[in-house]
Structure formats: C-alpha cells, structure tokens
Design a protein around this motif. Structure first.
Motif, short mmCIF file in Angstrom:
data_model
loop_
_atom_site.label_atom_id
_atom_site.label_comp_id
_atom_site.label_asym_id
_atom_site.label_seq_id
_atom_site.Cartn_x
_atom_site.Cartn_y
_atom_site.Cartn_z
N GLY A 65 42.98 54.53 37.82
CA GLY A 65 42.64 53.17 38.24
C GLY A 65 43.43 52.75 39.45
N LEU A 66 44.69 53.17 39.53
CA LEU A 66 45.50 52.87 40.72
C LEU A 66 45.00 53.63 41.94
CD1 LEU A 66 49.10 52.97 39.19
CD2 LEU A 66 47.67 50.98 39.62
N VAL A 67 44.54 54.87 41.72
CA VAL A 67 44.04 55.68 42.83
C VAL A 67 42.85 55.00 43.48
CG1 VAL A 67 42.90 57.86 43.39
CG2 VAL A 67 44.90 57.85 41.90
N CYS A 68 41.97 54.42 42.67
CA CYS A 68 40.73 53.84 43.19
C CYS A 68 40.85 52.35 43.46
CB CYS A 68 39.59 54.09 42.21
SG CYS A 68 39.31 55.84 41.90
N SER A 69 42.03 51.77 43.30
CA SER A 69 42.17 50.32 43.43
C SER A 69 41.83 49.77 44.82
CB SER A 69 43.59 49.90 43.07
OG SER A 69 44.53 50.48 43.97
N PRO A 70 42.03 50.49 45.93
CA PRO A 70 41.76 49.86 47.22
C PRO A 70 40.29 49.69 47.54
CG PRO A 70 42.40 52.13 47.56
CD PRO A 70 42.61 51.83 46.11
N GLY B 241 46.70 32.84 54.40
CA GLY B 241 46.17 31.71 55.15
C GLY B 241 44.66 31.76 55.32
N LEU B 242 44.12 32.99 55.37
CA LEU B 242 42.67 33.17 55.50
C LEU B 242 41.99 33.38 54.15
CD1 LEU B 242 42.65 35.55 58.61
CD2 LEU B 242 42.06 33.11 58.57
N ASN B 243 42.76 33.31 53.06
CA ASN B 243 42.21 33.50 51.71
C ASN B 243 41.48 34.84 51.57
OD1 ASN B 243 43.09 30.98 50.69
ND2 ASN B 243 41.36 29.97 51.70
N VAL B 244 42.13 35.89 52.04
CA VAL B 244 41.55 37.23 51.97
C VAL B 244 42.01 37.90 50.68
CG1 VAL B 244 41.50 39.51 53.04
CG2 VAL B 244 41.42 37.46 54.46
N LEU B 245 41.06 38.40 49.90
CA LEU B 245 41.37 39.01 48.60
C LEU B 245 41.37 40.53 48.66
CD1 LEU B 245 39.30 36.70 46.24
CD2 LEU B 245 41.75 36.68 46.61
N GLY B 246 40.74 41.12 49.62
CA GLY B 246 40.67 42.58 49.69
C GLY B 246 40.17 43.03 51.04
#
Length: 590
Positions: free
Chosen positions: A321-326, A549-554
């Motif tokens: 799950g960590l491997v594929c998290s990005p 500041g830009l509310n970027v989640l990913g």
C-alpha cells in the motif's frame, strides 16, 4: 429570636445591597456575576457572525462571484440562501451541492463547511445597484439569526448586458465525485467507489502489487490448496486496503506532506533493498556479508513469508500500500476532497476502503488461481520460484524510476530483460533436443541482441537528438512560493495561465511531460497560454506552504487561471490525462 440575634443577618444583607448599589447603573451581567464570585469565563465562547462566515465578492463584467469562507466547526444551511437585487436584474444562482446534515431544528438538510462559492450572472445593473444576500449558519451549541449582507454592483454597459450568458464551469471529475459522495446514500456511495477501484486495478499504479503477491504465493515451495491461496491473497489485499485507507485519511487531514515523505529517496531506496533481499532469497543466493545474528533473523523473516505466514503476508500487503500510495486519480481525489471539506471521516474512510477493495479484487483472483495453477512440487518449482524472483526484482526498478532519469530507467529495464533472457536461455539448454528447444533458444538470443542494440542507441544518442527533444518540451516558468505565483499571474494579465504542480517521485507527472505535454496539438494550444511549474520534489517548508495554500491533496495537479489571474473554479485536473482527453479539457476552458 431576640433582637441581638437578628442584628448580624440584617447587617450582612445591608452590606451586600450596598456593594451591589455601588456598581455602575449600566453594569453588565458579567460584572454582576463577578461581583457575586461567579467566573464568566465558564460560559462557552463563540465567534461573531462576521468572523464565523466571511463574505468576499468579485465582479468581472456581468459575472459576480460570491465566496463565503466558513470557520472550522461552523456551517451554513444551503436552503437558507436568498438573493434580492436593488436596481439590479440577475439570473437565479445555482447553489452547489452541500454535505448531508441532520439536526433537531431542520431535520435532514444540506450544509456547507469551510468554503462555498456561488457564481451570479448579472443581466442588468444600473447606477447604485446592489445585491442583498441572506444566509444562516450554526455551530455546536449555537445558531445565528439570519444574516443579510449588501454588495455594491458596478453598472453594466450595453455591451456587457448583451453578452451571452456564460455557463457555470462544469466541476472537475474529482469535484463531482466529492459532491456525489456527500449527496448519495452511504451504501450507494461505497458501492460506487468499489466499482471505481475495480477500474483502477488495471492502471500502472497497481502493477507493482502483482509480482509481490505472486512472489509470496510462489515462495511457498509447494503447491498450495485453493483455500490456502485464497486466504493468503485475502489477507494481502486487506493489509493493502487498510494502509491505503489510513494513508488517504492522513493525506486528506494533514495535506500532501505525509504522502511526499513516503516518496523520499531514503524510503524508496530502503523499500528497494528489501525487495532485492526477498528476490535473492527466492534465488537461494543470500551471500550478503551480514552479522550472523542479523542474517539469521532476515532469513527467518523471509522463510516465514515464503512459507505463507498470514502475518508476513499482511505485512507485505501493508508495505505494498505504501508502494502504490503516490498514485493520485480522480476517484481517490474525490474521496480525499470530501474528507478534507466535510470532515466526515466515517464515510470518507469507507469510500477509501471500498476503493482499495475494488483495486484488490483482481489481486485476490490472481493469487487464488496462482495456488491452483502452480505445478506440483519438483524441480520445476525451483524454476517458478526464480521466475517470480525476477518479478520481485522489477519492483525496485519501478520504485527507483521516480529518482532516475528516463535514460537510466530504460537501461535498468534492458539489464533486467537481459538477465531474464539469459536465465531462460540457460535452462532451455538443459532441455532435451527438440524443435521447440531450438526455436525458444533462437527467440531468446534475438531478444538479447535487440536489447543490446537498443542500449547502445541510448548510450550514444544521435547528434541533434537532445536539441530536438528540448524543442518538443514546452517551456515552463519555474515558481517556488505563493508570492512567485502572484507575481507571475500579475505579469501574465491578458493571457490564460496553467500551473503544473510536479515532483520527481510522481510517476503520473512524468507521464504528463512525456506523453501529453509533448503532443503537437497540445503544444500548439500551449502557445496561447502562460505555463508555470512548481517542482515540489524537495518537500521543504516553502513547498508545503504552497501546496497547503492552493489546497492541493495529491499530484499531479494542474490548476488553470483566467486572463485576470483568477483560478477557474472546478477545472482542476488531478491524475493523468492522455493527449486527447487533455485537449478536450482545454476546449472546455476556451
């Protein structure tokens, strides 16, 4: 009672009345409570209505944008909004979908948390025109009375009044999913995200999980029963789903910092070393010069995982799950946006968990069938184990490709392919003489020669190739901070602006650069825009401030700004888009 016994109570009462009488005539209730020894601070403290709900407005021609910023733990009722014009005509605003809420006063209704934007299309506006907006909000323990705000409107010219109505920008896919998550029933939302997860199972983000799971199943060293293979696969998928869900909730609540930290070079290198050790254990080649005690523990851990340990498989699922998290896609972003805006961790967590289970369903089927399809124990089983060892060796290349250049990554894949072909050729030579053996040997030799030729071309590129590649890459202006962004937006007045948020550890960001941005039709459209790029690979304080500041989640995230430097609401692109789909997005913006 004797007079002497009545004297003391009467004196005490007189002193108390005298003390109260000495207070100012307009003393507040707080002063009275203090005089009686009662602490007024024990009362709950609430924000003033203008502090809890901050109204901002911006007019551009016949378009007025209302923006209400809502304090944490406060909310506005959707049904309470009303609009009335003075010397003004306008189209009835279309309110965005809110989050489900239930209270004792209004029952089930929709409310807004954190922020709500309302576009208003103006048709006529004379001198001293104004718009009165009414709304009502609450918080836990307090409801404010309806609030009226008066907004001054600039007069419209005849040309502005005759402009065709501009349609409200369609929300991006992830915004629509976030709205749908709050607008649908609990189980319908969970089922929808399970279906979306099933679609994500066939994306490059999930590919590293296949060799990991099959390697674990194959590492048992003997044929597994279908029931045992199903159990191990199910435990693996559960470990992956739990990690993915928790990680998603952390990212939604705390921003991108945690996600980026998991893609730090040290973390990626550490995971790669672990997978190499697992692969070597499948080859039976533990030749690392480690202390005997540590080597014994490592070997024991590997053997337990290979033997089908439920705990070991669960741990590997969590690591996967960590491997594929990005991997950030529209469904994942929709769930994260909903969690971040509404604070509904239960529904957001359930949606993320269902999304993960959908992604894991093909893994479950593959692992279960793998136990049945593997050959019976024997010499061939060693070959199968070693082939899956090569599959595990592919995972570090997938991980480290986020740190390497494209040339190095391609050479790594060619080297991996040469090793695999050489291994297969070696085993093919030990087979009995037959036409099939000769044909397999010829194909393998041809594959190895082709890999060498391709590698040579990569190491010695033709002259002028690098210049041509640079010519195909659009020229982005690099920014680092929010002030840099404001400066560039001011300098680009009159032209639309695209901001690309990029990181080296983001695989989909690189796909954007090499597949979409290099497309001739896309580059032609880029010629009419100002292109900005923020590289947040370092994940330092300035990067974190910019992302928050830009509310970027990913990542990847692409943000579009109009000719006046204002972000186009609902038009963000999150997740990879191919050239054709991206051109369609640019057409919508036009």
């Amino acid at each position: 009672m004797t007079p002497s016994r009545l004297l003391f109570p009467l004196l005490l009462l007189c002193a108390l009345l005298a003390g109260l009488g000495s207070l100012p005539a307009r003393a507040s209730s707080t002063d009275l409570l203090s005089a009686l020894g009662i602490e007024a601070s024990a009362q709950p403290k609430f924000l003033k209505v203008d502090e809890a709900f901050v109204l901002e407005s911006e007019q551009q021609g016949n378009r007025l944008l209302l923006n209400l910023r809502i304090a944490d733990d406060y909310y506005l009722y959707r049904h309470s909004f009303s609009f009335k014009g003075e010397n003004l005509a306008f189209e009835e605003p279309v309110l965005p979908v809110g989050s489900e809420h239930e209270d004792d006063f209004f029952g089930k209704t929709q409310v807004y948390y954190r922020e709500v934007q309302i576009p208003v299309t103006l048709t006529e506006a004379g001198q001293q025109a104004s718009l009165k907006i009414s709304y009502q909000g609450c918080t836990d323990g307090l409801c404010y009375p309806p609030t009226d705000k008066l907004i001054s409107i600039q007069p419209l010219t005849a040309q502005q009044s005759e402009q065709p109505d501009q349609p409200t920008p369609a929300s991006s896919q992830q915004d629509q999913l976030a709205a749908a998550l709050g607008n649908q029933s609990f189980w319908l939302s969970v089922a929808a995200f399970f279906a979306l997860g099933l679609g994500l199972a066939f994306t490059p983000c999930v590919f590293p999980m296949y060799p990991i799971l099959t390697g674990i199943i194959a590492g048992a060293g003997h044929r597994l029963s279908t029931r045992r293979a199903f159990l191990l696969s199910f435990v693996y998928v559960q470990g992956m789903a739990v990690t993915y869900t928790l990680l998603g909730l952390v990212v939604a609540s705390a921003g991108l910092k945690f996600q980026a930290a998991l893609q730090h070079p040290y973390v990626l290198i550490g995971l790669s070393v672990m997978f190499v050790l697992l692969a070597l254990s499948m080859f039976g080649l533990y030749t690392l010069q480690l202390p005997s005690s540590l080597q014994t523990r490592l070997s024991g851990l590997s053997n337990r995982q290979q033997g089908g340990s439920v705990l070991g498989v669960a741990i590997m699922g969590m690591i996967s799950g960590l491997v594929c998290s990005p991997c950030t896609t529209a469904p994942l972003s929709g769930a994260l946006i909903y969690v971040a805006q509404s604070g509904d961790l239960w529904l957001g967590g359930a949606a993320l968990y269902a999304l993960s289970l959908g992604m894991g369903l093909p893994l479950l089927l593959l692992g279960t069938s793998g136990g049945k399809l593997l050959p019976k124990a024997g010499a061939w089983m060693d070959v199968i184990k070693q082939l899956f060892g090569f599959a595990l060796l592919a995972v570090p290349i997938l991980l480290l490709s986020r740190l390497w250049s494209d040339q190095i990554t391609t050479l790594a894949w060619l080297g991996w392919g040469l090793l695999l072909c050489g291994y297969l050729y070696h085993h093919n030579q030990h087979q009995g003489h037959s036409v099939g053996r000769s044909l397999r040997g010829f194909v393998l030799l041809l594959a190895m020669i082709s890999a060498v030729v391709v590698g040579k071309d990569l190491l010695l590129p033709p002259q002028g190739a690098s210049a041509a590649a640079q010519a195909e890459t659009p020229a982005f202006i690099r920014i680092k901070t929010l002030n840099d962004l404001k400066t560039q937006l001011a300098a680009a007045r009159g032209k639309p602006v695209l901001l690309d948020l990029y990181a080296d550890w983001c695989v989909a960001c690189k796909e954007f650069e090499h597949k979409t941005f290099s497309d001739p039709a896309v580059r032609e459209r880029f010629g009419q825009m100002v292109l900005l790029q923020a590289d947040v690979t370092a994940n330092d304080d300035a990067d974190v401030v910019l992302l928050n500041g830009l509310n970027v989640l990913g990542l990847p995230t692409l943000i579009f700004f109009d000719r006046a430097g204002n972000e186009l609401s609902g038009q963000r692109v999150t997740g990879f888009m191919g050239p054709a789909e991206f051109l369609g997005q640019l057409e919508k913006l036009r």
